[in-house]
Scaffold this motif. Structure first.
Motif, PDB file in Angstrom:
ATOM      1  N   VAL A 145       9.884   3.172   9.307  1.00 34.44           N
ATOM      2  CA  VAL A 145      10.476   4.461   9.656  1.00 34.44           C
ATOM      3  C   VAL A 145       9.449   5.510  10.074  1.00 34.44           C
ATOM      4  CG1 VAL A 145      11.900   6.371   8.812  1.00 34.44           C
ATOM      5  CG2 VAL A 145      12.408   4.025   8.085  1.00 34.44           C
ATOM      6  N   VAL A 146       8.468   5.778   9.217  1.00 30.08           N
ATOM      7  CA  VAL A 146       7.601   6.945   9.406  1.00 30.08           C
ATOM      8  C   VAL A 146       6.729   6.818  10.648  1.00 30.08           C
ATOM      9  CG1 VAL A 146       5.836   8.400   8.331  1.00 30.08           C
ATOM     10  CG2 VAL A 146       7.605   7.345   6.925  1.00 30.08           C
ATOM     11  N   ARG A 147       6.231   5.601  10.923  1.00 26.78           N
ATOM     12  CA  ARG A 147       5.370   5.445  12.095  1.00 26.78           C
ATOM     13  C   ARG A 147       6.129   5.625  13.408  1.00 26.78           C
ATOM     14  NH1 ARG A 147       1.457   0.395  10.165  1.00 26.78           N
ATOM     15  NH2 ARG A 147       0.289   1.619   8.625  1.00 26.78           N
ATOM     16  N   ASN A 148       7.447   5.607  13.346  1.00 26.43           N
ATOM     17  CA  ASN A 148       8.263   5.861  14.531  1.00 26.43           C
ATOM     18  C   ASN A 148       8.737   7.313  14.599  1.00 26.43           C
ATOM     19  OD1 ASN A 148       8.178   3.096  15.321  1.00 26.43           O
ATOM     20  ND2 ASN A 148       9.785   2.620  13.843  1.00 26.43           N
ATOM     21  N   ASP A 149       8.296   8.119  13.645  1.00 26.76           N
ATOM     22  CA  ASP A 149       8.684   9.532  13.594  1.00 26.76           C
ATOM     23  C   ASP A 149       7.496  10.364  14.071  1.00 26.76           C
ATOM     24  OD1 ASP A 149       9.398  12.139  12.927  1.00 26.76           O
ATOM     25  OD2 ASP A 149      10.477  11.524  11.124  1.00 26.76           O
ATOM     26  N   PRO A 150       7.581  10.978  15.248  1.00 25.25           N
ATOM     27  CA  PRO A 150       6.434  11.706  15.813  1.00 25.25           C
ATOM     28  C   PRO A 150       6.073  12.978  15.058  1.00 25.25           C
ATOM     29  CG  PRO A 150       8.402  12.066  17.143  1.00 25.25           C
ATOM     30  CD  PRO A 150       8.755  11.028  16.121  1.00 25.25           C
ATOM     31  N   ARG A 151       6.825  13.323  14.032  1.00 26.66           N
ATOM     32  CA  ARG A 151       6.546  14.553  13.277  1.00 26.66           C
ATOM     33  C   ARG A 151       5.474  14.361  12.213  1.00 26.66           C
ATOM     34  NH1 ARG A 151      12.359  15.888  11.010  1.00 26.66           N
ATOM     35  NH2 ARG A 151      12.186  13.639  10.569  1.00 26.66           N
ATOM     36  N   PHE A 152       5.015  13.092  12.010  1.00 25.69           N
ATOM     37  CA  PHE A 152       4.132  12.820  10.886  1.00 25.69           C
ATOM     38  C   PHE A 152       2.898  12.028  11.273  1.00 25.69           C
ATOM     39  CE2 PHE A 152       8.288  13.457   9.030  1.00 25.69           C
ATOM     40  CZ  PHE A 152       8.023  14.215   7.890  1.00 25.69           C
ATOM     41  N   LYS A 153       1.854  12.225  10.458  1.00 26.91           N
ATOM     42  CA  LYS A 153       0.690  11.347  10.447  1.00 26.91           C
ATOM     43  C   LYS A 153       0.591  10.737   9.052  1.00 26.91           C
ATOM     44  CE  LYS A 153      -3.262  12.409  12.229  1.00 26.91           C
ATOM     45  NZ  LYS A 153      -4.525  13.121  12.544  1.00 26.91           N
ATOM     46  N   THR A 154       0.053   9.526   8.975  1.00 31.75           N
ATOM     47  CA  THR A 154      -0.128   8.895   7.667  1.00 31.75           C
ATOM     48  C   THR A 154      -1.606   8.575   7.456  1.00 31.75           C
ATOM     49  OG1 THR A 154       0.342   6.692   8.594  1.00 31.75           O
ATOM     50  CG2 THR A 154       2.185   7.910   7.618  1.00 31.75           C
ATOM     51  N   PHE A 155      -2.015   8.660   6.197  1.00 28.68           N
ATOM     52  CA  PHE A 155      -3.413   8.441   5.843  1.00 28.68           C
ATOM     53  C   PHE A 155      -3.509   7.532   4.619  1.00 28.68           C
ATOM     54  CE2 PHE A 155      -3.169  12.583   7.845  1.00 28.68           C
ATOM     55  CZ  PHE A 155      -4.300  12.650   8.647  1.00 28.68           C
ATOM     56  N   ASP A 156      -4.576   6.741   4.572  1.00 33.94           N
ATOM     57  CA  ASP A 156      -4.999   6.133   3.320  1.00 33.94           C
ATOM     58  C   ASP A 156      -5.899   7.152   2.639  1.00 33.94           C
ATOM     59  OD1 ASP A 156      -3.697   3.748   3.837  1.00 33.94           O
ATOM     60  OD2 ASP A 156      -5.390   2.992   5.003  1.00 33.94           O
ATOM     61  N   ILE A 157      -5.778   7.289   1.331  1.00 42.54           N
ATOM     62  CA  ILE A 157      -6.546   8.319   0.644  1.00 42.54           C
ATOM     63  C   ILE A 157      -7.924   7.780   0.298  1.00 42.54           C
ATOM     64  CG2 ILE A 157      -6.603   9.925  -1.297  1.00 42.54           C
ATOM     65  CD1 ILE A 157      -3.618   9.789  -1.401  1.00 42.54           C
ATOM     66  N   GLY A 158      -8.847   7.967   1.203  1.00 43.97           N
ATOM     67  CA  GLY A 158     -10.228   7.558   0.992  1.00 43.97           C
ATOM     68  C   GLY A 158     -10.339   6.098   0.589  1.00 43.97           C
ATOM     69  N   PRO A 191       0.831  -1.212   0.000  1.00 47.08           N
ATOM     70  CA  PRO A 191       0.000   0.000   0.000  1.00 47.08           C
ATOM     71  C   PRO A 191       0.863   1.260   0.000  1.00 47.08           C
ATOM     72  CG  PRO A 191       0.101  -0.920   2.196  1.00 47.08           C
ATOM     73  CD  PRO A 191       0.810  -1.901   1.297  1.00 47.08           C
ATOM     74  N   LEU A 192       0.307   2.339  -0.492  1.00 45.62           N
ATOM     75  CA  LEU A 192       0.956   3.640  -0.459  1.00 45.62           C
ATOM     76  C   LEU A 192       0.155   4.558   0.447  1.00 45.62           C
ATOM     77  CD1 LEU A 192       1.686   4.025  -4.284  1.00 45.62           C
ATOM     78  CD2 LEU A 192       3.246   3.219  -2.507  1.00 45.62           C
ATOM     79  N   HIS A 193       0.846   5.248   1.334  1.00 43.73           N
ATOM     80  CA  HIS A 193       0.192   6.110   2.323  1.00 43.73           C
ATOM     81  C   HIS A 193       0.580   7.565   2.089  1.00 43.73           C
ATOM     82  CE1 HIS A 193      -0.814   2.482   4.613  1.00 43.73           C
ATOM     83  NE2 HIS A 193       0.441   2.111   4.446  1.00 43.73           N
ATOM     84  N   LEU A 194      -0.341   8.445   2.369  1.00 49.99           N
ATOM     85  CA  LEU A 194      -0.044   9.870   2.319  1.00 49.99           C
ATOM     86  C   LEU A 194       0.577  10.268   3.655  1.00 49.99           C
ATOM     87  CD1 LEU A 194      -0.469  12.444   0.491  1.00 49.99           C
ATOM     88  CD2 LEU A 194      -2.392  12.958   2.019  1.00 49.99           C
ATOM     89  N   ALA A 195       1.803  10.770   3.618  1.00 53.94           N
ATOM     90  CA  ALA A 195       2.486  11.235   4.828  1.00 53.94           C
ATOM     91  C   ALA A 195       2.328  12.746   4.946  1.00 53.94           C
ATOM     92  CB  ALA A 195       3.958  10.863   4.783  1.00 53.94           C
ATOM     93  N   VAL A 196       1.887  13.197   6.125  1.00 53.53           N
ATOM     94  CA  VAL A 196       1.580  14.609   6.343  1.00 53.53           C
ATOM     95  C   VAL A 196       2.269  15.078   7.620  1.00 53.53           C
ATOM     96  CG1 VAL A 196      -0.262  16.289   6.726  1.00 53.53           C
ATOM     97  CG2 VAL A 196      -0.663  14.311   5.225  1.00 53.53           C
ATOM     98  N   ARG A 206      11.332  12.740   3.281  1.00 49.21           N
ATOM     99  CA  ARG A 206      10.689  12.895   4.595  1.00 49.21           C
ATOM    100  C   ARG A 206      11.207  14.152   5.307  1.00 49.21           C
ATOM    101  NH1 ARG A 206      12.365  10.401   9.565  1.00 49.21           N
ATOM    102  NH2 ARG A 206      13.909   9.307   8.306  1.00 49.21           N
ATOM    103  N   GLU A 207      12.503  14.396   5.235  1.00 46.33           N
ATOM    104  CA  GLU A 207      13.060  15.573   5.913  1.00 46.33           C
ATOM    105  C   GLU A 207      12.597  16.866   5.250  1.00 46.33           C
ATOM    106  OE1 GLU A 207      14.457  15.478   8.768  1.00 46.33           O
ATOM    107  OE2 GLU A 207      14.389  13.286   8.753  1.00 46.33           O
ATOM    108  N   MET A 208      12.456  16.851   3.923  1.00 41.68           N
ATOM    109  CA  MET A 208      11.950  18.057   3.247  1.00 41.68           C
ATOM    110  C   MET A 208      10.501  18.314   3.627  1.00 41.68           C
ATOM    111  SD  MET A 208      13.708  18.212  -0.550  1.00 41.68           S
ATOM    112  CE  MET A 208      13.022  16.674  -1.145  1.00 41.68           C
TER     113      MET A 208
END
Length: 304
Positions: free
Chosen positions: A249-262, A165-170, A229-231
């Motif tokens: 990586v991303v789920r262990n980074d408190p700077r981000f939330k991830t979403f499935d796009i609808g 799957p591909l997730h939107l990282a915000v 991710r850093e940008m």
């Protein structure tokens, strides 16, 4: 006579038109590659490439030599295949090619299982862009590759490994981070970051931006998932990231939330490929099974 390694350097220079990129492709330093090409020219008594500060041009005679070199490299690889380099016990060195968006997050899970089952098997791993991996496999640069589908190169055997799957990282300070869910309509006018040319993920992000009316930041392309991710963390935008990377990586980074796009269910299919030679079929099929089983076990919460 030229060595196979020298011929490999010559083909790399012809393909890339650049000493630096050619050296990266064959995993040597630029001075080593340049020195070996000069040695090849001295041995053959002719100039194969014209050198300048800005680029490298293959001479007309050099082009003819390059085509012969390609055939010699393919024939050398066929000899390795015919003599059964892996053997029935899965030993020896296997040259595995895969993209940087897969390797660092997949191999740490797979290699321990692989080494436990086949202790005499050694992996030589080379990272490359997805669009160049199939050609490298066909020309004998790799024994097997793991890469996103589809692959159009002929003469290859394919085994589907998993659907990722591909997730939107915000970033948390982005306005979209306040949403409970995100649909494609929410991306209209939003800045999307993508990897550079040659990455399949770039194409997926570009297609998504066109459909959603989002803005692609071509002026800020990432060279890797980590730099992307850093940008994003500095406020340049949001992006699509693959599931294995998100889980690792991303789920262990408190700077981000991830979403499935609808309900879109954005995914990419990852497969393993090898050349169609009788001696390698069973071994690489077993290797694909091991990758598939390990991914299903280790990443069952991160895959489709």
């Amino acid at each position: 006579m030229p060595t196979l390694r020298q011929l490999e350097y010559l083909v790399a220079v012809a393909d890339t038109g650049h000493f630096g990129r050619a050296a990266e492709r064959v995993h040597v330093t630029q001075p080593t590659l340049s020195e070996q090409l000069r040695a090849l020219e001295e041995r053959l008594g002719t100039q194969l490439v014209e050198r300048s500060r800005s680029n490298v041009v293959v001479t007309p005679l050099g082009f003819e030599v390059v085509e012969v070199a390609r055939r010699m490299l393919r024939d050398a690889q066929r000899i390795r295949d015919l003599t059964g380099r892996l053997g029935s016990g899965m030993g020896g060195v296997v040259r595995l090619g895969l993209p940087s968006t897969i390797g660092p997050y997949l191999l740490p899970r797979v290699v321990p299982h692989l080494h436990a089952l086949y202790p005499h098997l050694k992996l030589y791993v080379r990272e490359d862009l997805p669009h160049t991996l199939p050609r490298g496999l066909a020309e004998g640069l790799h024994d097997v590759i793991v890469t996103p589908l589809p692959v159009t190169q002929s003469g290859l055997e394919e085994a589907v490994l998993f659907e990722e799957p591909l997730h939107l990282a915000v970033p948390l300070d982005h306005e979209l981070a306040q949403r409970k869910l995100i649909t494609i309509h929410d991306l209209e006018g939003v800045d999307l970051l993508a990897l550079g040319p040659g990455h399949q993920l770039r194409d997926l992000v570009v297609n998504l931006a066109a459909e959603a009316g989002a803005n692609i930041r071509f002026d800020y392309e990432g060279t890797s998932l980590d730099t992307l991710r850093e940008m994003m963390a500095t406020g340049l935008g949001v992006s699509l990231l693959p599931g294995l990377y998100v889980r690792s990586v991303v789920r262990n980074d408190p700077r981000f939330k991830t979403f499935d796009i609808g309900r879109r269910g954005l995914t990419r299919t990852i497969g393993m490929f090898w050349r169609k030679t009788k001696s390698s079929q069973a071994n690489f099929a077993r290797l694909a099974d091991l990758f598939r089983e390990t991914v299903a076990e280790e990443f069952k919460d991160a895959l489709v």
